[in-house]
Design a protein around this motif. Structure first.
Motif, PDB file in Angstrom:
ATOM      1  N   CYS A 363       0.852  -1.200   0.000  1.00 11.75           N
ATOM      2  CA  CYS A 363       0.000   0.000   0.000  1.00 11.75           C
ATOM      3  C   CYS A 363       0.887   1.250   0.000  1.00 11.75           C
ATOM      4  O   CYS A 363       1.804   1.372   0.812  1.00 11.75           O
ATOM      5  CB  CYS A 363      -0.911  -0.007   1.224  1.00 11.75           C
ATOM      6  SG  CYS A 363      -1.937   1.460   1.382  1.00 11.75           S
ATOM      7  N   SER A 364       0.600   2.181  -0.914  1.00  9.88           N
ATOM      8  CA  SER A 364       1.408   3.386  -1.034  1.00  9.88           C
ATOM      9  C   SER A 364       0.493   4.584  -1.238  1.00  9.88           C
ATOM     10  O   SER A 364      -0.227   4.649  -2.252  1.00  9.88           O
ATOM     11  CB  SER A 364       2.382   3.258  -2.218  1.00  9.88           C
ATOM     12  OG  SER A 364       3.147   4.442  -2.358  1.00  9.88           O
ATOM     13  N   LEU A 365       0.491   5.479  -0.273  1.00  8.33           N
ATOM     14  CA  LEU A 365      -0.330   6.689  -0.362  1.00  8.33           C
ATOM     15  C   LEU A 365       0.186   7.714   0.623  1.00  8.33           C
ATOM     16  O   LEU A 365       1.081   7.431   1.426  1.00  8.33           O
ATOM     17  CB  LEU A 365      -1.802   6.385  -0.121  1.00  8.33           C
ATOM     18  CG  LEU A 365      -2.277   5.998   1.291  1.00  8.33           C
ATOM     19  CD1 LEU A 365      -3.785   6.049   1.353  1.00  8.33           C
ATOM     20  CD2 LEU A 365      -1.817   4.608   1.697  1.00  8.33           C
ATOM     21  N   ASP A 366      -0.391   8.901   0.569  1.00  9.38           N
ATOM     22  CA  ASP A 366       0.041   9.986   1.446  1.00  9.38           C
ATOM     23  C   ASP A 366      -0.159   9.602   2.903  1.00  9.38           C
ATOM     24  O   ASP A 366      -1.132   8.918   3.259  1.00  9.38           O
ATOM     25  CB  ASP A 366      -0.738  11.260   1.119  1.00  9.38           C
ATOM     26  CG  ASP A 366      -0.273  12.444   1.939  1.00  9.38           C
ATOM     27  OD1 ASP A 366       0.777  13.022   1.613  1.00  9.38           O
ATOM     28  OD2 ASP A 366      -0.969  12.780   2.917  1.00  9.38           O
ATOM     29  N   ARG A 367       0.743  10.040   3.744  1.00 10.29           N
ATOM     30  CA  ARG A 367       0.708   9.697   5.174  1.00 10.29           C
ATOM     31  C   ARG A 367      -0.605  10.140   5.825  1.00 10.29           C
ATOM     32  O   ARG A 367      -1.228   9.380   6.574  1.00 10.29           O
ATOM     33  CB  ARG A 367       1.908  10.352   5.865  1.00 10.29           C
ATOM     34  CG  ARG A 367       1.941  10.175   7.381  1.00 10.29           C
ATOM     35  CD  ARG A 367       2.933  11.130   7.990  1.00 10.29           C
ATOM     36  NE  ARG A 367       2.989  10.998   9.448  1.00 10.29           N
ATOM     37  CZ  ARG A 367       4.046  10.583  10.120  1.00 10.29           C
ATOM     38  NH1 ARG A 367       5.138  10.261   9.475  1.00 10.29           N
ATOM     39  NH2 ARG A 367       4.020  10.511  11.440  1.00 10.29           N
ATOM     40  N   ASP A 368      -1.046  11.374   5.548  1.00 12.43           N
ATOM     41  CA  ASP A 368      -2.273  11.883   6.162  1.00 12.43           C
ATOM     42  C   ASP A 368      -3.503  11.157   5.627  1.00 12.43           C
ATOM     43  O   ASP A 368      -4.458  10.914   6.375  1.00 12.43           O
ATOM     44  CB  ASP A 368      -2.406  13.386   5.908  1.00 12.43           C
ATOM     45  CG  ASP A 368      -1.305  14.180   6.592  1.00 12.43           C
ATOM     46  OD1 ASP A 368      -0.739  13.671   7.574  1.00 12.43           O
ATOM     47  OD2 ASP A 368      -1.010  15.313   6.147  1.00 12.43           O
ATOM     48  N   HIS A 369      -3.501  10.836   4.349  1.00 13.96           N
ATOM     49  CA  HIS A 369      -4.604  10.072   3.770  1.00 13.96           C
ATOM     50  C   HIS A 369      -4.700   8.697   4.409  1.00 13.96           C
ATOM     51  O   HIS A 369      -5.792   8.210   4.738  1.00 13.96           O
ATOM     52  CB  HIS A 369      -4.402   9.958   2.251  1.00 13.96           C
ATOM     53  CG  HIS A 369      -5.551   9.318   1.543  1.00 13.96           C
ATOM     54  ND1 HIS A 369      -5.471   8.886   0.244  1.00 13.96           N
ATOM     55  CD2 HIS A 369      -6.807   9.013   1.964  1.00 13.96           C
ATOM     56  CE1 HIS A 369      -6.629   8.364  -0.117  1.00 13.96           C
ATOM     57  NE2 HIS A 369      -7.457   8.429   0.913  1.00 13.96           N
ATOM     58  N   ASN A 370      -3.563   8.052   4.621  1.00 17.57           N
ATOM     59  CA  ASN A 370      -3.535   6.746   5.281  1.00 17.57           C
ATOM     60  C   ASN A 370      -4.092   6.843   6.705  1.00 17.57           C
ATOM     61  O   ASN A 370      -4.889   6.004   7.136  1.00 17.57           O
ATOM     62  CB  ASN A 370      -2.102   6.216   5.302  1.00 17.57           C
ATOM     63  CG  ASN A 370      -1.971   4.935   6.102  1.00 17.57           C
ATOM     64  OD1 ASN A 370      -2.377   3.867   5.663  1.00 17.57           O
ATOM     65  ND2 ASN A 370      -1.405   5.048   7.309  1.00 17.57           N
ATOM     66  N   ALA A 371      -3.693   7.899   7.439  1.00 16.89           N
ATOM     67  CA  ALA A 371      -4.183   8.070   8.807  1.00 16.89           C
ATOM     68  C   ALA A 371      -5.690   8.297   8.832  1.00 16.89           C
ATOM     69  O   ALA A 371      -6.386   7.785   9.723  1.00 16.89           O
ATOM     70  CB  ALA A 371      -3.460   9.242   9.475  1.00 16.89           C
ATOM     71  N   ALA A 372      -6.216   9.049   7.865  1.00 17.35           N
ATOM     72  CA  ALA A 372      -7.659   9.292   7.820  1.00 17.35           C
ATOM     73  C   ALA A 372      -8.431   8.003   7.581  1.00 17.35           C
ATOM     74  O   ALA A 372      -9.501   7.785   8.165  1.00 17.35           O
ATOM     75  CB  ALA A 372      -7.963  10.308   6.729  1.00 17.35           C
ATOM     76  N   ILE A 373      -7.897   7.114   6.736  1.00 20.23           N
ATOM     77  CA  ILE A 373      -8.560   5.828   6.491  1.00 20.23           C
ATOM     78  C   ILE A 373      -8.515   4.967   7.747  1.00 20.23           C
ATOM     79  O   ILE A 373      -9.501   4.282   8.097  1.00 20.23           O
ATOM     80  CB  ILE A 373      -7.905   5.104   5.302  1.00 20.23           C
ATOM     81  CG1 ILE A 373      -8.045   5.940   4.023  1.00 20.23           C
ATOM     82  CG2 ILE A 373      -8.517   3.728   5.097  1.00 20.23           C
ATOM     83  CD1 ILE A 373      -7.323   5.364   2.826  1.00 20.23           C
ATOM     84  N   VAL A 374      -7.395   4.983   8.469  1.00 18.73           N
ATOM     85  CA  VAL A 374      -7.291   4.228   9.727  1.00 18.73           C
ATOM     86  C   VAL A 374      -8.328   4.734  10.733  1.00 18.73           C
ATOM     87  O   VAL A 374      -8.984   3.953  11.422  1.00 18.73           O
ATOM     88  CB  VAL A 374      -5.868   4.346  10.303  1.00 18.73           C
ATOM     89  CG1 VAL A 374      -5.795   3.732  11.692  1.00 18.73           C
ATOM     90  CG2 VAL A 374      -4.859   3.673   9.379  1.00 18.73           C
ATOM     91  N   ILE A 375      -8.488   6.059  10.817  1.00 20.99           N
ATOM     92  CA  ILE A 375      -9.474   6.643  11.734  1.00 20.99           C
ATOM     93  C   ILE A 375     -10.884   6.199  11.347  1.00 20.99           C
ATOM     94  O   ILE A 375     -11.702   5.843  12.208  1.00 20.99           O
ATOM     95  CB  ILE A 375      -9.356   8.180  11.711  1.00 20.99           C
ATOM     96  CG1 ILE A 375      -8.027   8.618  12.327  1.00 20.99           C
ATOM     97  CG2 ILE A 375     -10.517   8.833  12.450  1.00 20.99           C
ATOM     98  CD1 ILE A 375      -7.710  10.088  12.138  1.00 20.99           C
ATOM     99  N   LYS A 376     -11.171   6.192  10.051  1.00 18.96           N
ATOM    100  CA  LYS A 376     -12.500   5.754   9.593  1.00 18.96           C
ATOM    101  C   LYS A 376     -12.722   4.279   9.930  1.00 18.96           C
ATOM    102  O   LYS A 376     -13.806   3.904  10.404  1.00 18.96           O
ATOM    103  CB  LYS A 376     -12.617   5.975   8.083  1.00 18.96           C
ATOM    104  CG  LYS A 376     -13.922   5.472   7.500  1.00 18.96           C
ATOM    105  CD  LYS A 376     -13.967   5.664   5.994  1.00 18.96           C
ATOM    106  CE  LYS A 376     -15.249   5.079   5.407  1.00 18.96           C
ATOM    107  NZ  LYS A 376     -15.310   5.253   3.927  1.00 18.96           N
ATOM    108  N   ASN A 377     -11.727   3.432   9.713  1.00 16.57           N
ATOM    109  CA  ASN A 377     -11.868   2.003  10.002  1.00 16.57           C
ATOM    110  C   ASN A 377     -12.112   1.763  11.493  1.00 16.57           C
ATOM    111  O   ASN A 377     -12.903   0.894  11.860  1.00 16.57           O
ATOM    112  CB  ASN A 377     -10.629   1.250   9.538  1.00 16.57           C
ATOM    113  CG  ASN A 377     -10.470   1.283   8.028  1.00 16.57           C
ATOM    114  OD1 ASN A 377     -11.431   1.513   7.288  1.00 16.57           O
ATOM    115  ND2 ASN A 377      -9.249   1.063   7.550  1.00 16.57           N
TER     116      ASN A 377
END
Length: 409
Positions: A363-377
């Motif tokens: 998985c490769s994406l922006d750090r903040d975008h990754n954190a936002a998805i983790v928060i949603k999950n």
């Protein structure tokens, strides 16, 4: 339902002098009542069997509570006749403010959180007085009739909603003039009940590179209002420090500095409201991490953290979501920027590394975008949303139209 509207006042020069005089007298009374409570607390807080062998024994007296201090107001008007020019309920509200402040120091608020030791207020720090009750029809056109003060011009930039009654009125002095805050109530309007679609959810990660990033990859640029105004503020602050204390020129410079700071605060507040409106118009559920902003404000990034105003924004977002019948929820902030949003494995990275590359799943994406998805999950896994999603699945509801929040925010 209860709400509050704030309007700008346009008092005359004579009314400004009278308002300043009222605030000065109320400030003196506030400090006197607070000192009375401190004297009793220092002299009577220890039990008799815990006193040292050699000590000063004060004259024992009852605890100066709300009612006993309230009874001193008639005597105050006899010894200091000029206090008789102030409306009685305004003076009583000062006693109430002292009680609330002291109770939070000793007992804490409704959540049990205690405040610091109350401070005596200087004249420049006492800026508000309140009418706990106002008569119906006190607002006539663009004039408001304040008891024992008179009629003051008000800038009614928006009308009071039909059916709402004015319960209280507060006058506040700010850097650019006086403001009137009206507390409105309409008992016929029911409280808004939560009615949200659990599938219309997003996670947001607030930061300093971008103000926030959603789990869908949308970003809101950060507006550094303080940093943009810093050069001008530095010049204004120098002008204050170079002028003689107590002089009229220094007072003018202080007033100019206050206006500059207020402009920065107003710009930031307007940005927060517009961003909250945008989020609530797109999503029914918004999840964010539980931040320790006070702790972050003690680091090297303190200026940037406070300039972003995360606490203020999240508070506005939560309040407006309640009014719209939507949901704002918090999740644990532990490792939101380290965990992979795809496989869940921990991928350690330092703060300057702004890109997330997972060696386990690719998985490769922006750090903040990754954190936002983790928060949603993490939010999706909470019991509130699980139960709500099951009820939607049983009812066979696919999507609920997102309400128009532009009139609510």
């Amino acid at each position: 339902m209860r709400t509050a509207y704030q309007y700008k006042l346009r008092p005359t020069k004579q009314q400004i002098i009278e308002l300043d005089r009222w605030l000065s007298m109320l400030c003196a009374q506030y400090n006197y009542l607070l000192a009375d409570r401190f004297n009793w607390y220092e002299q009577n807080r220890s039990p008799v069997n815990a006193c040292p062998l050699i000590c000063y024994l004060p004259e024992l007296r009852d605890n100066p509570d709300y009612y006993s201090q309230k009874k001193t107001l008639p005597q105050l008007k006899k010894t200091h006749p000029w206090y008789g020019e102030i409306y009685s309920q305004v003076l009583q509200d000062v006693v109430k403010r002292v009680k609330t402040t002291f109770d939070r120091f000793l007992k804490g608020d409704s959540n049990g959180k205690r405040s610091g030791k109350p401070r005596f207020k200087s004249r420049s720090r006492y800026r508000t007085f309140t009418y706990p009750q106002v008569k119906e029809g006190c607002l006539q056109g663009n004039l408001i009739n304040l008891p024992m003060f008179g009629k003051v011009k008000v800038v009614l930039h928006r009308p009071i909603p039909d059916g709402f009654k004015i319960k209280t009125a507060s006058v506040t002095k700010k850097a650019d003039g006086y403001y009137l805050t009206l507390s409105l109530e309409d008992e016929t309007v029911p409280e808004v009940k939560p009615n949200f679609n659990p599938r219309s959810i997003t996670g947001i990660d607030v930061g300093l590179k971008e103000f926030l990033t959603t789990s869908e990859g949308e970003t809101v640029a950060i507006s550094q209002y303080y940093r943009k105004a810093q050069k001008r503020l530095r010049i204004t602050q120098k002008r204050v420090s170079r002028r003689k204390k107590g002089s009229n020129r220094r007072q003018k410079a202080v007033k100019q500095l206050g206006k500059s700071h207020k402009k920065v605060a107003d710009q930031r507040k307007d940005f927060h409201f517009k961003t909250a409106n945008w989020l609530l118009s797109k999503y029914d559920v918004i999840a964010h991490e539980e931040l320790n902003v006070k702790g972050l404000a003690r680091t090297r990034l303190a200026k940037s953290v406070l300039d972003a105003g995360w606490s203020s924004f999240l508070s506005i977002l939560a309040n407006k979501a309640v009014n719209a019948g939507l949901l704002v929820m918090t999740v644990c902030a532990y490792n939101t920027s380290q965990d992979c949003s795809n496989c869940g494995e921990k991928v350690p990275k330092k703060l300057h590394v702004r890109w997330h590359d997972c060696p386990y799943c690719g998985c490769s994406l922006d750090r903040d975008h990754n954190a936002a998805i983790v928060i949603k999950n993490r939010a999706v896994g909470q019991p509130v949303l699980k139960a709500r999603s099951m009820s939607y699945a049983v009812a066979g509801v696919a999507e609920k139209p997102t309400p128009d929040c532009t009139q609510l925010v």
